[in-house]
Design an enzyme around this catalytic site. Structure first.
Site, short mmCIF file in Angstrom:
data_model
loop_
_atom_site.label_atom_id
_atom_site.label_comp_id
_atom_site.label_asym_id
_atom_site.label_seq_id
_atom_site.Cartn_x
_atom_site.Cartn_y
_atom_site.Cartn_z
N HIS A 143 -0.87 2.27 -0.92
CA HIS A 143 0.32 1.88 -0.16
C HIS A 143 1.11 3.11 0.24
O HIS A 143 0.92 4.19 -0.32
CB HIS A 143 1.21 0.97 -1.02
CG HIS A 143 1.80 1.69 -2.19
ND1 HIS A 143 1.12 1.90 -3.38
CD2 HIS A 143 3.01 2.31 -2.34
CE1 HIS A 143 1.89 2.59 -4.22
NE2 HIS A 143 3.03 2.85 -3.61
N HIS A 148 3.39 8.85 2.43
CA HIS A 148 2.11 9.25 1.84
C HIS A 148 1.48 8.08 1.09
O HIS A 148 2.17 7.17 0.64
CB HIS A 148 2.29 10.42 0.87
CG HIS A 148 3.08 10.05 -0.35
ND1 HIS A 148 4.45 9.96 -0.35
CD2 HIS A 148 2.69 9.71 -1.61
CE1 HIS A 148 4.87 9.59 -1.53
NE2 HIS A 148 3.81 9.42 -2.33
P1 ATP Z 1 2.71 4.67 -12.65
O1 ATP Z 1 4.16 5.09 -12.67
O2 ATP Z 1 2.39 3.63 -13.65
O3 ATP Z 1 1.78 5.82 -12.69
P2 ATP Z 1 3.25 4.03 -9.93
O4 ATP Z 1 3.97 5.34 -9.84
O5 ATP Z 1 2.39 3.66 -8.80
O6 ATP Z 1 2.43 3.94 -11.25
P3 ATP Z 1 5.86 2.98 -10.01
O7 ATP Z 1 6.34 4.14 -10.83
O8 ATP Z 1 6.42 1.65 -10.32
O9 ATP Z 1 4.30 2.85 -10.10
O10 ATP Z 1 6.16 3.34 -8.49
C1 ATP Z 1 5.98 2.45 -7.41
C2 ATP Z 1 5.99 3.27 -6.13
O11 ATP Z 1 7.24 3.96 -6.00
C3 ATP Z 1 4.93 4.36 -6.10
O12 ATP Z 1 4.55 4.58 -4.75
C4 ATP Z 1 5.65 5.59 -6.59
O13 ATP Z 1 5.10 6.77 -6.09
C5 ATP Z 1 7.03 5.36 -6.02
N1 ATP Z 1 8.04 5.98 -6.89
C6 ATP Z 1 8.14 5.84 -8.23
N2 ATP Z 1 9.18 6.52 -8.71
C7 ATP Z 1 9.76 7.13 -7.66
C8 ATP Z 1 10.89 7.98 -7.50
N3 ATP Z 1 11.63 8.35 -8.52
N4 ATP Z 1 11.17 8.41 -6.26
C9 ATP Z 1 10.44 8.05 -5.20
N5 ATP Z 1 9.35 7.24 -5.28
C10 ATP Z 1 9.02 6.79 -6.48
#
Ligand code: ATP
Ligand code: MG
Length: 173
Positions: free
Chosen positions: A38, A124
């Protein structure tokens, strides 16, 4: 609930991107499952579930006032962020409308208790996680044209087999 707005590639594009990744970057750390590919538009983080209805209403209003046209992205850049240890695919240029959408959705999130994101928006698709080094230069440069006619709100849940994104709602662009 942990929320984010995102664009989701159609299945054929996700499959093509996954196949390209597996050929060009074999054996590299943890590949993101195809169904999880995504482009985050805005990460809200923890939002109280009581706010969900109003948050969706604000997104309705935003979508109703939108240009009513698809967003086309040309993904031609392989990137690496050492701190989260992710390798990603993204466009090197993109329409202003995408920045605008990201900003507006972020603001809706903040209005309902979500996180304010810092820094410049880089659209991205995360391809690989737990990358300790930059990926090798791919033999075949990426060149994927993606079209999006909607955006979605997801709830991110940590499951036994890794993270799961549950779609909660979507809106036409
Ligand atoms: P995991 O954290 O379990 O490795 P994930 O990063 O895909 O998996 P989430 O942390 O819930 O799951 O994030 C969901 C989406 O939001 C992902 O695309 C992630 O890159 C983005 N994201 C997470 N934290 C942030 C942040 N602090 N700032 C910007 N984007 C974020
Ligand atoms: Mg994360």
């Amino acid at each position: 609930m942990r929320l984010f707005f995102a664009l989701v590639p159609d299945t054929a594009s996700a499959t093509a991107i996954g196949a390209w990744r597996d050929r060009q970057l074999p054996g590299q750390s943890r590949p993101v499952p195809l169904g999880n590919l995504h482009i985050t538009l805005a990460f809200l983080g923890e939002v109280n579930s009581h706010r969900l209805e109003r948050l969706c209403h604000d997104a309705d209003v935003l979508a109703e006032g939108s240009a009513q046209s698809i967003i086309t992205l040309h993904l031609d850049q392989l990137g690496y962020w050492p701190r989260p240890g992710v390798c990603w695919l993204g466009p090197s240029q993109w329409p202003e409308r995408l920045d605008d959408l990201s900003t507006r959705l972020g603001a809706i999130g903040v209005a309902h208790g979500g996180k304010r994101s810092r820094g410049k928006y880089q659209p991205h698709i995360t391809l690989l996680r737990s990358c300790r080094e930059p990926p090798p230069a791919p033999l075949n440069a990426p060149a994927f044209d993606l079209q999006f006619d909607s955006f979605s709100l997801f709830q991110s849940r940590q499951g036994k087999r890794g993270v799961r994104y549950e779609p909660l709602a979507d809106w036409s662009l």
